[in-house]
Scaffold this active site. Structure first.
Site, PDB file in Angstrom:
ATOM      1  CB  SER A  84      39.055  21.910   3.347  1.00  0.00           C
ATOM      2  OG  SER A  84      40.052  22.700   2.775  1.00  0.00           O
ATOM      3  CB  THR A 204      37.087  16.320   2.705  1.00  0.00           C
ATOM      4  OG1 THR A 204      37.935  17.311   2.152  1.00  0.00           O
ATOM      5  CG2 THR A 204      36.867  15.240   1.663  1.00  0.00           C
ATOM      6  N   GLY A 238      45.383  15.458   3.400  1.00  0.00           N
ATOM      7  CA  GLY A 238      46.415  15.778   2.410  1.00  0.00           C
ATOM      8  C   GLY A 238      46.055  15.220   1.050  1.00  0.00           C
TER       9      GLY A 238
HETATM   10  N1  ASP Z   1      42.413  14.260   1.634  1.00  0.00           N
HETATM   11  C1  ASP Z   1      41.546  15.199   0.992  1.00  0.00           C
HETATM   12  C2  ASP Z   1      41.333  14.790  -0.445  1.00  0.00           C
HETATM   13  O1  ASP Z   1      42.256  14.331  -1.068  1.00  0.00           O
HETATM   14  C3  ASP Z   1      42.052  16.603   1.016  1.00  0.00           C
HETATM   15  C4  ASP Z   1      42.369  17.161   2.368  1.00  0.00           C
HETATM   16  O2  ASP Z   1      42.881  16.481   3.240  1.00  0.00           O
HETATM   17  O3  ASP Z   1      42.084  18.347   2.575  1.00  0.00           O
HETATM   18  O4  ASP Z   1      40.260  14.992  -0.943  1.00  0.00           O
END
Ligand code: ASP
Length: 328
Positions: A84, A204, A238
């Site tokens: 991720s 990310t 998230g």
């Molecule tokens: N918050 C990130 C996004 O929406 C995803 C994650 O937390 O893995 O891109």
């Protein structure tokens, strides 16, 4: 210079506070008020353990929180097993790995990149945006060109493993980000250094199989990350769309300013997200958002919509993984 008597007194109080912390597992509020629990670094998910190790090397030798968070999250960006973040991240639905990252220091300096391709360490590009440009966010090709001009190297970020998984996904092309699995390992990291300064970083590859061009909360200061050196810092992971909707990390910091603990502040922010999901008739069970927070005294907390979120915390008591509290 500190007098010998004052030194002994401070050392004695510190050891009471520290043993209290190890007894109850979290910093004792009344002691933490006068004796900050520092240095300290907290990051999202179990991959935060390795990131914390790198950050702690800097913090434990008196280094700056900003340097700690940058070098900490670079570990995850370089790790292809962390699907991720950075290299090896899962691609969007067109098969392109696009990265989002931001960084914030104790003086409200900020830098971010979004929708960045083919650069392994977006967090360092974000820091370069912060330090070398009059702007705070660069996106897409502009961010890539800036990175190349500043000595970052081109790299294909799509690994065979992520490519295979994308081919598999294409068979149904069903976009339903599931809670806790497969696409929520964004790393948000917050550090309090031994000078008492706070900084944070968030990086990310975003939600797997997102639309090409989609940007989440992670590079948005106030959503995926916020630092106020007088109060505290927060970061999110998230479903980014939900975090942006309530300006999540800024909300957590403002709640701490009003006197709530980091845990209470994260919980309240999660409840606002749930309220907004309810208002829009969404099924809460389909969503996961989690916040981590730390205040100026080194008290910390985390809260998630659902069970399954964990976070890594490295203080003078070692590097430990904790299960977050949650709503449902
Ligand atoms: N918050 C990130 C996004 O929406 C995803 C994650 O937390 O893995 O891109």
């Amino acid at each position: 210079m500190q007098s010998r008597r004052k030194f002994i007194k401070t050392a004695a109080i510190s050891s009471v506070a520290l043993s209290l912390e190890s007894f109850i597992g979290e910093p004792a509020k009344s002691y933490a008020k006068s004796i900050p629990n520092k240095p300290l670094v907290i990051s999202t998910w179990k991959n935060g353990i390795a990131a914390n190790d790198a950050a702690w090397k800097i913090l434990s030798s008196g280094g700056r929180a900003l340097d700690a968070v940058e070098s900490g999250v670079r570990i995850n960006e370089a790790n292809p097993e962390d699907q991720s973040v950075g290299y090896g991240g899962r691609p969007d639905r067109d098969g392109v790995v696009t990265l989002d990252a931001c960084i914030m220091d104790e003086n409200s300096n900020i830098g971010a990149v979004a929708f960045l391709e083919n650069i392994k360490h977006p967090i360092s590009v974000a820091r370069a945006v912060m330090e070398k440009t009059p702007h705070v966010i660069l996106v897409g090709k502009g961010a890539f060109d800036f990175a190349i001009e500043n000595g970052f190297e081109y790299q294909n970020l799509l690994t065979e493993k992520s490519k295979e998984q994308w081919y598999e996904w294409l068979k149904k092309s069903d976009y339903k980000p599931k809670a806790n699995i497969e696409n929520h390992d964004t790393i948000g990291m917050l550090a309090l250094d031994s000078s008492g300064n706070l900084s944070g970083a968030c990086t990310t590859s975003g939600l797997a199989y997102k639309m090409h061009g989609r940007v989440g909360d992670s590079p948005i200061i106030g959503a995926g990350l916020f630092v106020d050196n007088e109060i505290g810092a927060a970061s999110a992971t998230g479903h980014g769309e939900e975090v942006i909707r309530i300006a999540g990390s800024h909300t957590v910091v403002e709640l701490m300013r009003q006197g709530r603990s980091p845990l209470e502040s994260c919980e309240e922010a999660v409840k606002r997200i749930v309220k907004s999901l309810n208002k829009r008739g969404k099924n809460i069970a389909d969503y996961q958002v989690a916040f981590i927070a730390v205040n100026k005294n080194g008290e910390y907390g985390a809260f998630a919509i659902q069970k399954g979120f964990n976070y890594a915390i490295y203080s003078n008591h070692g590097n430990n993984l904790s299960d977050s509290k949650y709503l449902i």
